[in-house]
Design an enzyme around this catalytic site. Structure first.
Site, PDB file in Angstrom:
ATOM      1  N   LYS A  39      34.517 108.429  29.565  1.00  0.00           N
ATOM      2  CA  LYS A  39      35.561 108.500  30.589  1.00  0.00           C
ATOM      3  C   LYS A  39      35.140 107.621  31.754  1.00  0.00           C
ATOM      4  CE  LYS A  39      38.033 111.632  33.641  1.00  0.00           C
ATOM      5  NZ  LYS A  39      38.315 113.012  33.993  1.00  0.00           N
ATOM      6  N   LYS A  54      38.732 107.108  27.458  1.00  0.00           N
ATOM      7  CA  LYS A  54      39.759 107.216  28.497  1.00  0.00           C
ATOM      8  C   LYS A  54      39.449 106.263  29.634  1.00  0.00           C
ATOM      9  CE  LYS A  54      41.462 110.543  31.744  1.00  0.00           C
ATOM     10  NZ  LYS A  54      41.167 111.747  32.445  1.00  0.00           N
TER      11      LYS A  54
HETATM   12  C1  PBG Z   1      40.175 115.688  35.536  1.00  0.00           C
HETATM   13  C2  PBG Z   1      41.030 114.699  34.838  1.00  0.00           C
HETATM   14  C3  PBG Z   1      41.590 113.497  35.301  1.00  0.00           C
HETATM   15  C4  PBG Z   1      42.405 113.016  34.278  1.00  0.00           C
HETATM   16  C5  PBG Z   1      42.303 113.903  33.217  1.00  0.00           C
HETATM   17  N1  PBG Z   1      41.424 114.935  33.569  1.00  0.00           N
HETATM   18  C6  PBG Z   1      41.494 112.837  36.609  1.00  0.00           C
HETATM   19  C7  PBG Z   1      40.241 112.322  37.138  1.00  0.00           C
HETATM   20  O1  PBG Z   1      39.199 112.321  36.486  1.00  0.00           O
HETATM   21  O2  PBG Z   1      40.293 111.922  38.294  1.00  0.00           O
HETATM   22  C8  PBG Z   1      43.250 111.778  34.327  1.00  0.00           C
HETATM   23  C9  PBG Z   1      44.459 111.783  33.469  1.00  0.00           C
HETATM   24  C10 PBG Z   1      45.468 110.731  33.783  1.00  0.00           C
HETATM   25  O3  PBG Z   1      45.301 109.876  34.668  1.00  0.00           O
HETATM   26  O4  PBG Z   1      46.512 110.757  33.101  1.00  0.00           O
HETATM   27  N2  PBG Z   1      38.877 115.325  35.755  1.00  0.00           N
END
Ligand code: PBG
Length: 324
Positions: free
Chosen positions: A195, A248
């Protein structure tokens, strides 16, 4: 001399032939639809930067779950927007939290729908970071206990799969231990393994009200410049017990999806995130692109890169299109 012996156009000459030699086909079973659960009753609040997406209270989530399941969407992932935020993310692991209530209600009314929960603390923390903060630093090890409690509470509510998205080191092992100790050894973990600290999450943070109050997430989420490190992250998560690993965002990270798919023998998920969705919606609204064609091309290319599963806000539209 390959030409004129070889003419790749021969296999493109009709729609029937193109379908026969097509390497990648999307199916409704590829998709996971994200939903935002909020407190209250009868709430269905538009998210300005994500047209077509809403913050919904538990009763509305149940209606939405029934609707999308009937259309053929196989799975949803739930994100929570709690009534109160604090410095220990208390509502993240409360049996009375919005996600726990929503899981219970949806599994009760739509048992066939696979309910996945996002396991993270940022939506529940007053400061909006994904872990416990001390003197401006996000602490790793003390955060693991809270994440494990949160995942366990989701399993107790009836979640089919838990999906940690916090990027703390060691969280998959901590969650696996807690699930096993609680009698949930059969509940899979889909880890957000690679991520990235991405600007593409901007609209989501409006949707989930989870923008960090100070600093950014670069001390725990990955540097977008790194490729090899994604393979290391996925390897660690698989060793710790992840059943599915996620990359992601998706579109700017197709090389990462491909690397992870080529290296490991577990299912790979990719998250077509909020910023990717909002860009398509904005351009379509301006009349600059053909929305449905763009959506299907994006989703096909994410699958072609190696994703077995795609988390996307376009899921309902894509399933409708595929079932036409
Ligand atoms: C929580 C989380 C996030 C997303 C999914 N889980 C945001 C982040 O890490 O700031 C992003 C999902 C999206 O942008 O569609 N940590």
């Amino acid at each position: 001399m390959p030409f004129p012996v070889h003419r790749p156009r021969r296999l493109r000459s009709s729609d029937a032939i193109r379908r026969m030699v097509r390497e990648t086909n999307l199916t409704p079973d590829d998709f996971i639809y994200p939903l935002f659960v909020t407190f209250g009753k009868g709430v269905r609040k538009k998210i300005a930067s994500m047209p077509g997406c809403f913050q919904m209270s538990v009763d509305e989530i149940v209606k939405e779950a029934q609707r999308v399941y009937k259309l053929g969407v196989p799975a949803v992932i739930l994100f929570g927007i709690p009534e109160h935020k604090d410095e220990r993310a208390s509502e993240a692991y409360s049996a009375k939290g919005v996600v726990q209530k929503a899981v219970k209600a949806v599994k009760d009314k739509v048992p066939g729908l696979v309910v996945i929960t996002d396991v993270c603390l940022c939506e529940y923390m007053s400061h909006g970071h994904c872990g416990i903060v001390n003197k401006g630093r996000v602490l790793n090890d003390p955060t693991l206990e809270l994440l494990a409690r949160e995942a366990l509470s989701h399993a107790e509510a009836g979640a089919d799969i838990v999906a940690p998205s916090d990027m703390m080191d060691g969280r998959v092992a901590a969650i696996r231990d807690a699930l096993n100790a609680g009698g949930f050894e059969d509940i899979p973990i889909m880890s957000y393994a690679a991520k990235y600290a991405s600007a593409f999450y901007g609209p989501f943070r409006e949707a989930a009200e989870s923008t960090p109050a100070f600093g950014d997430r670069r001390s725990y989420q990955m540097d977008p410049a790194n490729r090899r490190e994604a393979v290391k992250e996925a390897a660690l998560d698989i060793e710790e017990g992840a059943d599915i690993v996620m990359v992601k965002p998706a579109m700017s990270y197709m090389d990462i999806i491909s690397d992870v798919k080529d290296t490991f023998d577990v299912p790979v998920a990719a998250y077509n995130v909020s910023g990717e969705y909002s860009m398509v919606k904005a351009a379509a609204k301006l009349g600059w692109i053909d929305e449905m064609n763009i959506v299907m091309e994006i989703l096909t290319s994410v699958k072609r890169a190696g994703a077995d599963l795609i988390l996307t806000y376009h899921a309902v539209d894509a399933v409708k299109e595929l079932n036409k």
